[in-house]
Design a protein around this motif. Structure first.
Motif, PDB file in Angstrom:
ATOM      1  N   TYR A 101     -34.936 -32.582 -30.650  1.00 14.93           N
ATOM      2  CA  TYR A 101     -34.051 -31.439 -30.400  1.00 14.93           C
ATOM      3  C   TYR A 101     -32.589 -31.868 -30.283  1.00 14.93           C
ATOM      4  CZ  TYR A 101     -31.962 -27.564 -27.746  1.00 14.93           C
ATOM      5  OH  TYR A 101     -31.149 -26.567 -27.304  1.00 14.93           O
ATOM      6  N   SER A 102     -32.361 -33.103 -29.808  1.00 16.64           N
ATOM      7  CA  SER A 102     -30.983 -33.572 -29.622  1.00 16.64           C
ATOM      8  C   SER A 102     -30.272 -33.804 -30.958  1.00 16.64           C
ATOM      9  CB  SER A 102     -30.963 -34.858 -28.797  1.00 16.64           C
ATOM     10  OG  SER A 102     -31.340 -35.962 -29.606  1.00 16.64           O
ATOM     11  N   LEU A 138     -37.857 -33.481 -27.184  1.00 21.87           N
ATOM     12  CA  LEU A 138     -36.484 -33.373 -26.682  1.00 21.87           C
ATOM     13  C   LEU A 138     -35.544 -34.273 -27.480  1.00 21.87           C
ATOM     14  CD1 LEU A 138     -37.134 -33.135 -22.840  1.00 21.87           C
ATOM     15  CD2 LEU A 138     -35.972 -31.427 -24.246  1.00 21.87           C
ATOM     16  N   VAL A 176     -28.765 -39.080 -19.693  1.00 19.29           N
ATOM     17  CA  VAL A 176     -30.014 -38.347 -19.932  1.00 19.29           C
ATOM     18  C   VAL A 176     -30.702 -38.795 -21.224  1.00 19.29           C
ATOM     19  CG1 VAL A 176     -31.087 -36.078 -20.184  1.00 19.29           C
ATOM     20  CG2 VAL A 176     -29.166 -36.381 -18.629  1.00 19.29           C
ATOM     21  N   TRP A 177     -29.920 -38.916 -22.300  1.00 17.50           N
ATOM     22  CA  TRP A 177     -30.529 -39.323 -23.572  1.00 17.50           C
ATOM     23  C   TRP A 177     -31.182 -40.711 -23.490  1.00 17.50           C
ATOM     24  CZ3 TRP A 177     -31.072 -42.531 -27.688  1.00 17.50           C
ATOM     25  CH2 TRP A 177     -31.610 -41.978 -28.853  1.00 17.50           C
ATOM     26  N   THR A 180     -27.112 -25.681 -31.019  1.00 16.36           N
ATOM     27  CA  THR A 180     -27.265 -24.982 -29.745  1.00 16.36           C
ATOM     28  C   THR A 180     -26.690 -25.821 -28.610  1.00 16.36           C
ATOM     29  OG1 THR A 180     -29.486 -25.889 -29.537  1.00 16.36           O
ATOM     30  CG2 THR A 180     -29.315 -23.654 -30.425  1.00 16.36           C
ATOM     31  N   GLU A 181     -26.303 -25.141 -27.543  1.00 18.69           N
ATOM     32  CA  GLU A 181     -25.562 -25.806 -26.475  1.00 18.69           C
ATOM     33  C   GLU A 181     -26.321 -26.999 -25.875  1.00 18.69           C
ATOM     34  OE1 GLU A 181     -24.622 -23.265 -23.225  1.00 18.69           O
ATOM     35  OE2 GLU A 181     -23.673 -24.885 -22.094  1.00 18.69           O
ATOM     36  N   TRP A 182     -27.620 -26.786 -25.595  1.00 15.98           N
ATOM     37  CA  TRP A 182     -28.374 -27.844 -24.917  1.00 15.98           C
ATOM     38  C   TRP A 182     -28.643 -29.033 -25.815  1.00 15.98           C
ATOM     39  CZ3 TRP A 182     -28.874 -28.482 -19.902  1.00 15.98           C
ATOM     40  CH2 TRP A 182     -28.606 -27.373 -19.102  1.00 15.98           C
ATOM     41  N   SER A 183     -28.747 -28.772 -27.130  1.00 19.83           N
ATOM     42  CA  SER A 183     -28.927 -29.880 -28.071  1.00 19.83           C
ATOM     43  C   SER A 183     -27.695 -30.775 -28.063  1.00 19.83           C
ATOM     44  CB  SER A 183     -29.167 -29.317 -29.480  1.00 19.83           C
ATOM     45  OG  SER A 183     -29.129 -30.356 -30.434  1.00 19.83           O
ATOM     46  N   SER A 197     -24.965 -36.669 -23.752  1.00 18.92           N
ATOM     47  CA  SER A 197     -25.096 -37.090 -22.355  1.00 18.92           C
ATOM     48  C   SER A 197     -25.103 -38.612 -22.253  1.00 18.92           C
ATOM     49  CB  SER A 197     -26.386 -36.541 -21.757  1.00 18.92           C
ATOM     50  OG  SER A 197     -27.486 -37.144 -22.389  1.00 18.92           O
ATOM     51  N   ARG A 199     -25.417 -30.973 -25.688  1.00 18.08           N
ATOM     52  CA  ARG A 199     -25.292 -31.599 -24.362  1.00 18.08           C
ATOM     53  C   ARG A 199     -26.195 -32.825 -24.241  1.00 18.08           C
ATOM     54  NH1 ARG A 199     -25.043 -27.709 -19.157  1.00 18.08           N
ATOM     55  NH2 ARG A 199     -23.331 -26.355 -19.787  1.00 18.08           N
ATOM     56  N   LEU A 200     -27.421 -32.665 -24.754  1.00 18.84           N
ATOM     57  CA  LEU A 200     -28.406 -33.746 -24.674  1.00 18.84           C
ATOM     58  C   LEU A 200     -27.923 -34.962 -25.462  1.00 18.84           C
ATOM     59  CD1 LEU A 200     -31.180 -34.312 -23.502  1.00 18.84           C
ATOM     60  CD2 LEU A 200     -32.203 -33.317 -25.537  1.00 18.84           C
TER      61      LEU A 200
END
Lengths: 159, 208
Positions: B87-88, B84, B24-25, B12-15, B21, B17-18
Motif C-alpha cells: 500500500y505504501s 501495508l 513506521v515503514w 491516498t494520504e495514508w499511503s 514515515s 504518509r506510510l
C-alpha cells in the motif's frame, strides 16, 4: 556505542580483503548472499522456536523439550553454518560502515550471549525441564535474545 | 485499469504518509522480515517431518494440530505487514519483476497447501505415525520447502531495481514480465532498424 577508534585499522583490513572486494564490486552477490542469510534465518528461527514454544507450554507439547532439541539439532547447526558464513561475507563487504553502525555492535554483543545461552544454559537445562516456571523463563529468555540479534541485524541496513 | 487504480491508491494520504514515515515503514518492513522466523520457520519444521528429514517418532498430527496455529499466526502478521508495505508504494511493486515472481510463487504455495489439506490430510490417521509418509505427502513437503525458499529469495530481491521499467533498455522478456508500458517513439515507428527500436523506446509507466 562505538568501540575505540584504533580498531578501525582491523575493519579497514577486512574491507580490503579479497572476499570483501569481490562481494562489494559485484552487483548481484550482496543481494543473493543476503537472501541466503534470510533463508538461514527461517531455518534457525524454526529450530529455536519449536523448542522455545515447547518450553513456554505451546506447540509440540506432547514431546519432551530435550527430544525436540535433539530432533532439530542438525538443522540448527546447518542453519548456523549458512548464517555465519554469509554473515561474514556481508560484513567483509562493508566492514567500515559496520564499524560506525550502532545496530552492528548491538548484534555483535548479543550474538555470543544468545549462542552461549542456547548451547550451554538452555542445552544443560533441557533434560529436567517440562512446564515449570523455570522452563518458561528459559524459553522466554531464548526468544528475547534471538529476537534482539535478528532485529539489530535488520536495523544495520537502516541506520 | 489496474494501473490507474494503483496510481490512485498510492496517492491516498495514508499511503504517502506510510512511505515517507521515518520509523513506521522500517518497523513494518522489519516485522515482515523477522516474522519469517515464525512463519517460514515453523512451516519448514513441519515440511522436514513430512519429507522424513527430521522428527522421527513425532506424529504428523502434532504438527498440524499444535504447531500449525503458530504458522498461521506468522502468516497473518506477514500478510498484514506485506499488504501495508504494498500500500505504501503500489505502482513500484506492481511493476517489479521480483514482486511478480513472488506473487506467482505465493499462489503455487497456496495451491500446495490446499492440495495437502483437501487430499492428503484426510487420510492422516492412517499414516501419521509412520516416519515415511506417503509419496504425495512427501511431495507436498518438498514443494513447500522449495517454493517458500523461492518466496524468501524473490521477496528480498524486490528491494533491488535492476529490472524496473524506468531503467532501460531491458530485454524484451523483462519488459513483458514486469508489465512495463512501453511505446515505441516516433523515430522508431518510421521504419528504423531493430536495434534502434529497442534502444529508442520511451517509458510511460511510473514504475519506480
Amino acid at each position: 556505542m562505538i568501540p575505540p577508534e584504533s580498531w578501525i585499522v582491523f575493519f579497514e583490513w577486512c574491507e580490503a580483503t579479497f572476499l570483501g572486494r569481490v562481494v562489494r564490486e559485484s552487483i548481484w552477490m550482496f543481494p543473493i548472499i543476503e537472501a541466503l542469510h534470510l533463508t538461514a534465518l527461517c531455518l534457525i528461527g524454526g529450530a529455536i522456536l519449536v523448542v522455545d514454544l515447547r518450553l513456554l507450554g505451546f506447540g509440540l507439547t506432547n514431546q519432551r523439550p530435550s527430544a525436540l532439541a535433539r530432533h532439530v539439532r542438525p538443522w540448527l547447526m546447518a542453519g548456523l553454518a549458512v548464517m555465519l558464513s554469509t554473515g561474514v561475507l556481508l560484513f567483509l563487504s562493508e566492514a567500515i560502515k559496520c564499524f560506525y553502525n550502532t545496530s552492528f555492535w548491538v548484534k555483535m554483543m548479543t550474538l555470543p550471549v544468545a549462542l552461549t545461552f542456547t548451547f550451554v544454559i538452555r542445552a544443560r537445562a533441557l533434560d529436567g525441564l517440562d512446564t515449570s516456571a523455570r522452563s518458561r523463563a528459559i524459553g522466554f529468555a531464548s526468544i528475547a535474545l534471538w529476537f534482539t540479534v535478528a532485529a539489530a541485524g535488520r536495523w544495520i541496513g537502516y541506520s | 485499469m489496474i494501473h490507474e487504480f494503483l496510481e490512485w491508491l498510492g496517492s491516498t494520504e495514508w499511503s504517502v504518509r506510510l512511505l515517507e514515515s521515518y520509523y513506521v515503514w522500517p518497523l513494518m518492513e522489519s516485522t515482515h522480515v523477522l516474522t519469517l522466523a515464525l512463519f517460514v520457520g515453523t512451516a519448514v519444521m513441519m515440511d522436514l517431518r513430512l519429507v522424513g528429514f527430521a522428527f522421527r517418532g513425532v506424529p504428523v498430527s502434532a504438527f498440524t494440530h499444535r504447531l500449525l496455529p503458530w504458522t498461521r499466526l506468522g502468516f497473518a502478521i506477514m500478510l498484514v505487514t506485506g499488504l501495508l508495505l504494498f500500500y505504501s508504494s503500489p505502482l513500484r511493486y506492481y511493476y517489479n519483476l521480483f514482486f511478480r515472481i513472488k506473487v506467482i510463487l505465493l499462489i503455487v504455495a497456496g495451491f500446495n497447501i490446499w492440495w495437502f489439506h483437501s487430499r492428503i490430510h484426510r487420510s492422516l490417521e492412517e499414516w501419521e505415525n509412520e516416519f515415511r509418509a506417503p509419496r504425495a505427502a512427501r511431495m507436498a513437503g518438498v514443494v513447500s520447502l522449495v517454493v517458500w525458499t523461492g518466496v524468501v529469495f524473490s521477496g528480498r530481491l524486490v528491494a533491488y531495481n535492476w529490472f524496473d521499467c524506468d531503467i532501460q533498455p531491458q530485454p524484451d522478456w523483462v519488459n513483458w514480465a514486469a508489465g512495463c508500458r512501453i511505446e515505441p517513439d516516433e523515430v522508431a515507428q518510421e521504419g528504423a532498424t531493430l536495434l534502434e527500436v529497442t534502444t529508442g523506446i520511451s517509458v510511460t509507466s511510473e514504475g519506480s
